[in-house]
Write an enzyme that holds these catalytic residues in place. Sequence first.
Site, short mmCIF file in Angstrom:
data_model
loop_
_atom_site.label_atom_id
_atom_site.label_comp_id
_atom_site.label_asym_id
_atom_site.label_seq_id
_atom_site.Cartn_x
_atom_site.Cartn_y
_atom_site.Cartn_z
N LYS A 165 -43.42 13.24 -75.38
CA LYS A 165 -42.07 13.71 -75.03
C LYS A 165 -42.07 14.47 -73.70
CE LYS A 165 -41.54 16.01 -78.85
NZ LYS A 165 -42.83 15.74 -79.50
N ARG A 201 -35.69 20.13 -84.48
CA ARG A 201 -36.81 19.67 -85.31
C ARG A 201 -36.42 19.53 -86.77
NH1 ARG A 201 -42.41 22.45 -83.17
NH2 ARG A 201 -42.36 21.47 -81.14
N ARG A 250 -56.40 17.17 -75.15
CA ARG A 250 -55.52 17.87 -74.20
C ARG A 250 -56.07 19.25 -73.84
NH1 ARG A 250 -49.21 18.36 -75.61
NH2 ARG A 250 -50.04 19.38 -77.45
N ARG A 301 -55.43 24.44 -76.54
CA ARG A 301 -54.54 25.25 -77.35
C ARG A 301 -54.98 25.18 -78.81
NH1 ARG A 301 -48.94 22.72 -75.51
NH2 ARG A 301 -48.96 22.34 -77.73
N ARG A 311 -49.57 19.55 -88.42
CA ARG A 311 -48.31 19.44 -87.65
C ARG A 311 -47.67 18.07 -87.87
NH1 ARG A 311 -49.31 20.74 -81.61
NH2 ARG A 311 -47.04 20.79 -81.55
#
Length: 187
Positions: free
Chosen positions: A13, A88, A122, A155, A166
């Site tokens: 996104k 969300r 990431r 992260r 998640r």
Amino acid sequence: MKMILLGAPGAGKGTQAERLCKVLNIPTISTGNILRAAVKNGTPTGKQAEAYMKAGKLVPDEVIIGVISERLAEADCQKGFILDGVPRTIPQAEALDKMVKIDKVIDLEVSDEAIIARMSGRRVCEKCGSSYHLLYKKPAVEGVCTNCGGTLVQRKDDHPDTVKDRLRVYHEQTEPLKEYYEKQGKL
């Protein structure tokens, strides 16, 4: 154009929002970035959100809606915007509908397996927030941000176990938004 990008965490996104905002000349509003900045700066909203984010859970609707309401009131949003990471939940979508008329919703479909691989690779800059990937978007020097020279870190919400949790939350709470917007003819 007032649009929403839907998709699981790590579906791309943010990447697509960056591209679209350049073409459409409208801002991208990423609740994730807003909340991470609030946590880093120790704001009241950041303190509220931090415990949820560390556990890989969704930040409560009232906190998200407050942050978005404030952001959409800024001058750069008058011609349109791209929402990345909000709504969300159905209640967030309903609250957003009371604030503004959304023109289009784009859903990005990516398999859970691909998302786990993407997110675990990431890395983000501690200093400026620039995003990199160990395989797909490497910095010029390993571990160092090409933009500002800051340190690149993983992260906590990009660790594989957190990513799996998640994704479970996404499928339960966010995926129903596809039907919500499809019924409105916006998906």
